[in-house]
Design an enzyme around this catalytic site. Structure first.
Site, PDB file in Angstrom:
ATOM      1  N   SER A 132     -63.890  63.330 -73.220  1.00 40.43           N
ATOM      2  CA  SER A 132     -63.393  62.088 -74.011  1.00 40.43           C
ATOM      3  C   SER A 132     -64.478  61.817 -74.824  1.00 40.43           C
ATOM      4  O   SER A 132     -65.737  61.661 -74.346  1.00 40.43           O
ATOM      5  CB  SER A 132     -63.141  61.012 -73.208  1.00 40.43           C
ATOM      6  OG  SER A 132     -62.759  59.724 -73.805  1.00 40.43           O
ATOM      7  N   LYS A 187     -58.875  62.575 -66.146  1.00 36.25           N
ATOM      8  CA  LYS A 187     -58.714  62.676 -67.634  1.00 36.25           C
ATOM      9  C   LYS A 187     -57.480  62.049 -68.240  1.00 36.25           C
ATOM     10  O   LYS A 187     -57.347  61.115 -69.251  1.00 36.25           O
ATOM     11  CB  LYS A 187     -59.216  63.731 -68.403  1.00 36.25           C
ATOM     12  CG  LYS A 187     -58.892  63.872 -69.907  1.00 36.25           C
ATOM     13  CD  LYS A 187     -59.819  62.760 -70.598  1.00 36.25           C
ATOM     14  CE  LYS A 187     -60.077  63.039 -72.302  1.00 36.25           C
ATOM     15  NZ  LYS A 187     -58.982  63.213 -72.997  1.00 36.25           N
ATOM     16  N   HIS A 190     -57.538  58.460 -67.488  1.00 42.02           N
ATOM     17  CA  HIS A 190     -58.582  57.660 -68.472  1.00 42.02           C
ATOM     18  C   HIS A 190     -57.552  57.457 -69.757  1.00 42.02           C
ATOM     19  O   HIS A 190     -57.551  56.495 -70.444  1.00 42.02           O
ATOM     20  CB  HIS A 190     -59.593  58.981 -68.849  1.00 42.02           C
ATOM     21  CG  HIS A 190     -60.305  58.340 -70.169  1.00 42.02           C
ATOM     22  ND1 HIS A 190     -59.866  58.668 -71.202  1.00 42.02           N
ATOM     23  CD2 HIS A 190     -61.494  57.621 -70.440  1.00 42.02           C
ATOM     24  CE1 HIS A 190     -60.547  58.496 -72.327  1.00 42.02           C
ATOM     25  NE2 HIS A 190     -61.658  57.659 -71.861  1.00 42.02           N
ATOM     26  N   ASN A 191     -56.550  58.490 -70.033  1.00 42.99           N
ATOM     27  CA  ASN A 191     -55.975  58.354 -71.596  1.00 42.99           C
ATOM     28  C   ASN A 191     -54.920  57.214 -71.148  1.00 42.99           C
ATOM     29  O   ASN A 191     -54.411  56.471 -72.294  1.00 42.99           O
ATOM     30  CB  ASN A 191     -55.425  59.696 -71.709  1.00 42.99           C
ATOM     31  CG  ASN A 191     -56.356  60.524 -72.631  1.00 42.99           C
ATOM     32  OD1 ASN A 191     -57.503  60.353 -72.272  1.00 42.99           O
ATOM     33  ND2 ASN A 191     -55.894  61.496 -73.228  1.00 42.99           N
ATOM     34  N   GLU A 194     -56.520  53.863 -71.471  1.00 48.08           N
ATOM     35  CA  GLU A 194     -56.738  54.023 -73.136  1.00 48.08           C
ATOM     36  C   GLU A 194     -55.341  53.585 -73.839  1.00 48.08           C
ATOM     37  O   GLU A 194     -55.421  52.608 -74.747  1.00 48.08           O
ATOM     38  CB  GLU A 194     -57.126  55.235 -73.598  1.00 48.08           C
ATOM     39  CG  GLU A 194     -57.221  55.401 -75.074  1.00 48.08           C
ATOM     40  CD  GLU A 194     -57.680  56.704 -75.465  1.00 48.08           C
ATOM     41  OE1 GLU A 194     -57.011  57.327 -76.656  1.00 48.08           O
ATOM     42  OE2 GLU A 194     -58.404  57.540 -74.814  1.00 48.08           O
ATOM     43  N   ARG A 452     -28.436  46.947 -50.883  1.00 50.09           N
ATOM     44  CA  ARG A 452     -28.191  48.306 -50.734  1.00 50.09           C
ATOM     45  C   ARG A 452     -27.695  48.733 -49.557  1.00 50.09           C
ATOM     46  O   ARG A 452     -27.069  49.683 -49.296  1.00 50.09           O
ATOM     47  CB  ARG A 452     -29.774  49.255 -50.658  1.00 50.09           C
ATOM     48  CG  ARG A 452     -30.674  49.034 -52.097  1.00 50.09           C
ATOM     49  CD  ARG A 452     -31.998  49.465 -51.853  1.00 50.09           C
ATOM     50  NE  ARG A 452     -31.931  51.024 -51.778  1.00 50.09           N
ATOM     51  CZ  ARG A 452     -32.414  51.771 -50.739  1.00 50.09           C
ATOM     52  NH1 ARG A 452     -32.863  51.105 -49.648  1.00 50.09           N
ATOM     53  NH2 ARG A 452     -32.219  53.008 -50.559  1.00 50.09           N
TER      54      ARG A 452
END
Length: 489
Positions: A132, A187, A190-191, A194, A452
């Site tokens: 990154s 990652k 992380h994105n 972001e 339910r």
């Protein structure tokens, strides 16, 4: 063939690949390079890499592999998906047992798990690593999140840590994440964070622009100030720069950009994984859906002429507007804390599901430099997990609990004002709703369970009985006493 042997080889000479090669070479490593089209390789060695004798270009894959010192280390910087598998299949016959393939693209973590197992069976090592930081990070120091085969880590640890970003005290923003797909999973999260951060910032921008009637120059000043305080981060920094950028006519470029957002899939993958694991990652979900809504440009233009809402102008005094901007800073901080809290909740559940031993403080350290979501409070996240590795939620750590308590009144005022003005703040309001739900001892799910059980005999647990004991009620007197099996998905 050259007699020199390369420390590592890289396939895929798009911008990220080229910059990583130059970064490696700057750090003293001899690098072999190969691209599907040789012209691109030539352009690189005669352009950005001109005069660098320790960057070795190859015309064929066989020549490329021949340049590599044993055990061979090959890094793929190619488009995620089938292309990665194609390159792996081409490399397998040319490599020997103990050689290593590294996928540095944005691969989906289940693919990384599959590839890891496939190469393990072939006697080869595999690492799937998140990288990154964009072009600048790749060139001068990205955040690197490697996972896969543990035996592979010592082979590339010096290289990856040397080229990674460093914290202010010199710690590399790169460390081993875990087995299988752990690196690409971290990652992915992380994105996802972001996506959330970017959406929150755009909501603050919209409130200032549409609600307060502020100009880009005025907003530029606000973001400049914010970047010196608790919101200090890469995304706040670049937003400051974007708002201050003028086109060739001397006008704010940002206001001339079409309001439809693109995405490459990692935010969606984060949302799907959260749904599969049953983790309420609501803010990132709203950020993804906000991009989807932005893509409906023509529909929105048509709807704007038909659907009504309140006036979107703030009627307060200058002092009240200034106070609202101060509230906005606190609302952004509190929402951002929720975004990271949800991301860490998701990683924790995925670690349990996959048997990964994730170092949550170490992940925060990896994100402190080089990456897109780097921010000043990542140091506080590391500190929180160093003090309590079993921490269930960041909101329970003293620093974040106190920060949200201090920001809470501002946060509520901002969301309420946004609703009053008819300005959408899906991520900010989702963050507040999550916070209020998480801090609630009792939620209305008791009524939901009764519903339910009423229509589907799905049973329920009782407050006055032990957990795991299920009951069914014949609500109508005609439904019978047979209940459905109990399960969760």
């Amino acid at each position: 063939m050259s007699e020199k042997k390369a420390d590592i080889g890289l396939i895929g000479l798009a911008v990220m690949g080229q910059n990583l090669v130059l970064n490696m070479n700057d750090n003293g490593y001899t690098v072999a390079v190969f691209n599907r089209t040789y012209q691109k390789t030539q352009d690189f060695v005669e352009g950005p890499a001109k005069g660098r004798e320790t960057i070795l270009s190859a015309q064929t894959l066989e020549e490329f592999v021949g340049y590599l010192a044993a055990p061979r280390k090959v890094m793929l910087m190619v488009k995620a998906g089938d292309v990665v598998d194609l390159w792996i299949d081409k490399l397998i016959p040319l490599l020997e047992k103990g050689d290593l393939i590294i996928d540095g693209g944005n691969s989906h973590f289940p693919d990384t798990i599959r590839r890891h197992e496939k190469l393990k069976a072939a006697g080869l090592l595999y690492i799937g690593t998140g990288v990154s930081g964009g072009e600048e990070g790749a060139r001068h120091g990205p955040s690197i999140m490697p996972g896969g085969e543990p035996a592979a880590w010592p082979l590339v640890k010096p290289i990856l840590q040397d080229i990674s970003a460093k914290t202010d005290d010199g710690e590399p923003c790169c460390d081993w994440v875990g087995e299988g797909g752990a690196g690409h999973y971290v990652k992915m999260v992380h994105n996802g964070i972001e996506y959330g951060d970017m959406q929150l910032i755009t909501e603050a921008y919209q409130l200032m622009k549409q609600g307060l009637g502020m100009t880009p120059d005025e907003m530029h000043e606000v973001f400049t100030e914010w970047n010196t305080g608790v919101l200090d981060s890469y995304l706040i920094e670049i937003t400051r720069d974007i708002l201050g950028f003028k086109d060739e006519k001397g006008e704010a470029l940002v206001e001339k950009i079409l309001d439809t957002a693109g995405q490459k899939g990692t935010g969606k993958w984060t949302g799907v994984s959260a749904l599969e694991l049953g983790v309420p990652v609501t803010l990132i979900g709203e950020a993804v859906f906000s991009r989807c809504l932005s893509a409906l440009k023509e529909e929105r233009v048509a709807a704007s002429k038909v659907l009504s809402g309140p006036a979107t102008s703030f009627s307060g005094t200058e002092a009240q507007k200034k106070a609202f901007v101060e509230d906005l800073e606190q609302a952004l901080l509190a929402s951002k804390i929720v975004s990271y809290s949800q991301g860490y909740m998701l990683m924790r559940e995925a670690a349990k599901e996959n048997g990964w031993n994730l170092n949550y403080g170490g992940i925060a350290l990896m994100w402190r430099g080089g990456c897109i979501i780097r921010s000043v409070f990542l140091g506080e996240i590391k500190k929180a997990y160093d003090e309590n590795p079993e921490l269930h939620n960041l909101l329970l750590a003293d620093y974040f609990k106190n920060a949200v308590e201090q920001a809470q009144s501002s946060w509520r005022r901002v969301v309420a004002k946004a609703v009053e003005l008819g300005i959408p703040v899906p991520a900010m309001s989702a963050a507040l709703a999550f916070y209020d739900g998480y801090r609630s001892e009792r939620l209305p799910a008791n009524l939901l369970q009764a519903q339910r059980d009423y229509f589907g005999a799905h049973t329920y647990e009782r407050l006055d009985s032990k957990r795991g004991e299920f009951f069914h009620t014949n609500w109508t007197g005609t439904g019978g006493d047979v209940s459905a099996s109990t399960y969760s998905v």
